[in-house]
Design a protein around this motif. Structure first.
Motif, PDB file in Angstrom:
ATOM      1  N   SER A  56       1.067  -1.229   0.168  1.00 28.02           N
ATOM      2  CA  SER A  56       0.123   0.058  -0.029  1.00 28.02           C
ATOM      3  C   SER A  56       1.068   1.371  -0.061  1.00 28.02           C
ATOM      4  O   SER A  56       2.076   1.169   0.546  1.00 28.02           O
ATOM      5  N   PHE A  57       0.079   2.187  -0.502  1.00 22.77           N
ATOM      6  CA  PHE A  57       0.954   3.577  -0.567  1.00 22.77           C
ATOM      7  C   PHE A  57       0.183   4.798  -0.042  1.00 22.77           C
ATOM      8  O   PHE A  57      -0.950   4.659  -0.152  1.00 22.77           O
ATOM      9  N   ILE A  58       0.471   5.721   0.574  1.00 25.34           N
ATOM     10  CA  ILE A  58      -0.248   6.887   0.679  1.00 25.34           C
ATOM     11  C   ILE A  58       0.727   8.207   0.514  1.00 25.34           C
ATOM     12  O   ILE A  58       1.925   8.135   0.937  1.00 25.34           O
ATOM     13  N   SER A  59       0.099   9.100  -0.076  1.00 24.74           N
ATOM     14  CA  SER A  59       0.809  10.309  -0.387  1.00 24.74           C
ATOM     15  C   SER A  59       1.384  11.232   0.783  1.00 24.74           C
ATOM     16  O   SER A  59       0.790  11.028   2.190  1.00 24.74           O
ATOM     17  N   ALA A 111      -3.997  12.341   1.313  1.00 22.93           N
ATOM     18  CA  ALA A 111      -5.047  12.730   0.445  1.00 22.93           C
ATOM     19  C   ALA A 111      -5.218  11.332  -0.605  1.00 22.93           C
ATOM     20  O   ALA A 111      -6.385  10.823  -0.986  1.00 22.93           O
ATOM     21  N   ALA A 112      -4.052  10.617  -0.972  1.00 18.15           N
ATOM     22  CA  ALA A 112      -4.053   9.526  -1.959  1.00 18.15           C
ATOM     23  C   ALA A 112      -3.800   8.271  -1.402  1.00 18.15           C
ATOM     24  O   ALA A 112      -2.416   8.429  -0.597  1.00 18.15           O
ATOM     25  N   ILE A 154       5.699  11.763  -5.707  1.00 14.74           N
ATOM     26  CA  ILE A 154       4.557  12.510  -5.169  1.00 14.74           C
ATOM     27  C   ILE A 154       3.529  11.247  -5.168  1.00 14.74           C
ATOM     28  O   ILE A 154       2.719  11.393  -4.074  1.00 14.74           O
ATOM     29  N   MET A 155       3.393  10.447  -6.104  1.00 15.36           N
ATOM     30  CA  MET A 155       2.232   9.561  -6.127  1.00 15.36           C
ATOM     31  C   MET A 155       2.718   8.003  -5.964  1.00 15.36           C
ATOM     32  O   MET A 155       2.301   6.881  -6.135  1.00 15.36           O
ATOM     33  N   GLY A 156       3.989   8.076  -5.468  1.00 18.22           N
ATOM     34  CA  GLY A 156       4.779   6.764  -5.159  1.00 18.22           C
ATOM     35  C   GLY A 156       4.775   5.686  -6.500  1.00 18.22           C
ATOM     36  O   GLY A 156       4.810   6.246  -7.483  1.00 18.22           O
TER      37      GLY A 156
END
Length: 124
Positions: free
Chosen positions: A49-52, A56-57, A102-104
């Motif tokens: 999983s990724f989080i910004s 927010a994303a 920014i968005m991984g």
């Protein structure tokens, strides 16, 4: 010195829940995208999983979607992973990782900073 320190791993029965934390220092945490990866015995490390940076994303690997929740507290420089409805196939060492992207990315080479990992074992 960059330090990412995971905690919260352990042994849990299938169907149970477990929460992981990752404390960060030495990086601009509130400007860093953060992710969780895992590596099961004999398998390659895989994205979870990724989080910004601002939270927010988020996005997830398909097998954990709907069961795992990633979150962060920038005031505490801490990343979290809440794991619910755990399955035996979730057994792995879980790593947190940081990136300036920014968005991984789902690719581990996009993350220059890694924690040492925490073991999660799900018994069936």
């Amino acid at each position: 010195q960059v330090l990412l320190i995971e905690s919260g791993g352990g042994l849990v029965q299938a169907g149970g829940s477990l929460g992981l934390s990752c404390g960060a220092s030495g990086i601009p945490f509130n400007k860093s995208g953060m992710a969780w990866f895992r590596q099961a015995p004999g398998k390659e490390r895989e994205f979870v999983s990724f989080i910004s940076a601002n939270g927010a994303a988020t996005y997830y690997e398909d097998s954990v979607k709907g069961r795992f929740i990633i979150s962060r507290d920038n005031a505490k420089n801490t990343l979290y992973l809440q794991m619910n409805s755990l399955k035996s196939e979730d057994t792995a060492v879980y790593y947190c990782a940081a990136t300036s992207l920014i968005m991984g990315t789902r690719k581990d080479y996009g993350y220059p900073y890694w924690g040492q990992g925490t073991q999660v074992t799900v018994s069936s």
